[in-house]
Design a protein around this motif. Structure first.
Motif, mmCIF file in Angstrom:
data_model
loop_
_atom_site.group_PDB
_atom_site.id
_atom_site.type_symbol
_atom_site.label_atom_id
_atom_site.label_comp_id
_atom_site.label_asym_id
_atom_site.label_seq_id
_atom_site.Cartn_x
_atom_site.Cartn_y
_atom_site.Cartn_z
ATOM 1 N N THR A 155 2.604 2.094 -3.162
ATOM 2 C CA THR A 155 1.591 2.469 -4.730
ATOM 3 C C THR A 155 1.484 4.069 -4.285
ATOM 4 O O THR A 155 2.020 4.676 -5.796
ATOM 5 N N SER A 156 0.954 4.299 -3.102
ATOM 6 C CA SER A 156 1.502 5.450 -2.824
ATOM 7 C C SER A 156 2.575 6.256 -3.311
ATOM 8 O O SER A 156 2.067 7.589 -3.678
ATOM 9 N N GLU A 213 -3.296 -2.876 -0.584
ATOM 10 C CA GLU A 213 -3.080 -3.645 -0.280
ATOM 11 C C GLU A 213 -3.721 -5.255 0.272
ATOM 12 O O GLU A 213 -3.073 -6.110 1.199
ATOM 13 N N GLU A 242 -4.233 2.409 -2.766
ATOM 14 C CA GLU A 242 -3.161 1.417 -1.323
ATOM 15 C C GLU A 242 -4.326 0.784 -1.106
ATOM 16 O O GLU A 242 -3.365 0.347 -0.744
ATOM 17 N N GLY A 262 0.792 -1.167 -0.055
ATOM 18 C CA GLY A 262 -0.071 0.215 0.067
ATOM 19 C C GLY A 262 0.593 1.288 -0.247
ATOM 20 O O GLY A 262 0.923 2.314 -0.874
ATOM 21 N N LYS A 263 1.822 1.347 0.657
ATOM 22 C CA LYS A 263 2.895 2.129 1.028
ATOM 23 C C LYS A 263 3.360 2.600 -0.550
ATOM 24 O O LYS A 263 3.924 3.287 -0.787
#
Lengths: 84, 147
Positions: free
Chosen positions: A43-44, B71, B67, A40-41
């Motif tokens: 991706t950002s 995840e 995001e 997730g991190k």
């Protein structure tokens, strides 16, 4: 003193090893959660700096390779316990 | 290791080094005639190679997502990989012609290679830094001696 028969002792050991295997498998959850968080991190980070995509992918790949192994350690022990 | 920014090149480099290191256990297993160990090791190595490829594909797919979705996606994919590892290890345990521990070591070979590579890079970097410091110190001393 109570003397247990060998069959009961065998059964207790067997059930204890299966419970231990189940507990060992819990260790596989942690790396999954951690990897997801890192993804997730990443991706950002790619969204902020698209030119650093290659570097982010390689760093994430190395991180995933290392962190994924802890789950497999527990899996190896669990399968060894179950099929002994 | 840190100067490779292309994921495909990184993947090839990791596999190249892994196979290079794997020659040693394969040769030992062949010389000692432990064919179960050899088969188990090769089985683990092949599966870990395929899982590495799968992991690269998953990472590249996840980078185009939002995001939260990335995840969840990587977490779910990890559990699928975990299931594959489970099946592989169970097969290695139940099949008498495959050595279980050798299969486990084969699965871990990529991790061992990456760790060894990082360690060697760290040692090399530390030694280069010390060498540079030493050369600078030596140059400073000769300059002072010359004056």
């Amino acid at each position: 003193m109570v003397e247990l028969s060998p069959e009961i002792i065998e059964m207790v050991i067997r059930s204890a090893s299966v419970i231990a295997a189940g507990l060992a498998l819990i260790a596989g959850i942690g790396p999954g959660v951690g990897m997801g968080y890192a993804a997730g991190k990443a991706t950002s980070a790619v969204r902020r700096q698209p030119e650093a995509r290659g570097s982010i992918v390689t760093t994430m790949l190395l991180g995933q390779i290392i962190s994924g192994s802890t789950g497999i350690y527990s899996l190896v022990i669990a399968i060894y316990l179950v099929f002994t | 290791m840190n100067n490779i920014n292309d994921p495909d090149r990184m993947q090839i480099e990791i596999l190249k080094r892994t196979y290079l290191i794997s020659i040693l256990p394969i040769a030992f297993a062949l010389i000692s005639g432990e064919f179960e160990t050899l088969l188990g090791f090769i089985f683990g190595l092949v599966i870990s190679t395929l899982i590495l490829r799968l992991r690269v594909i998953n990472i590249e797919r996840s980078l185009d997502m939002a995001e939260e979705r990335a995840e969840k996606f990587i977490r779910n994919r990890y559990f699928i990989e975990y299931t594959i590892y489970f099946v592989v290890l169970t097969v290695a345990r139940l099949n008498p012609s495959l050595n279980y521990l050798a299969a486990a070591v084969g699965l871990f070979m990529i991790k061992f290679t990456v760790l060894l590579w990082m360690l060697l890079d760290m040692v090399r970097g530390g030694l280069n830094k010390k060498l540079k410091e030493y050369k600078k110190l030596k140059d400073d001393k000769t300059e002072k001696g010359g004056n």
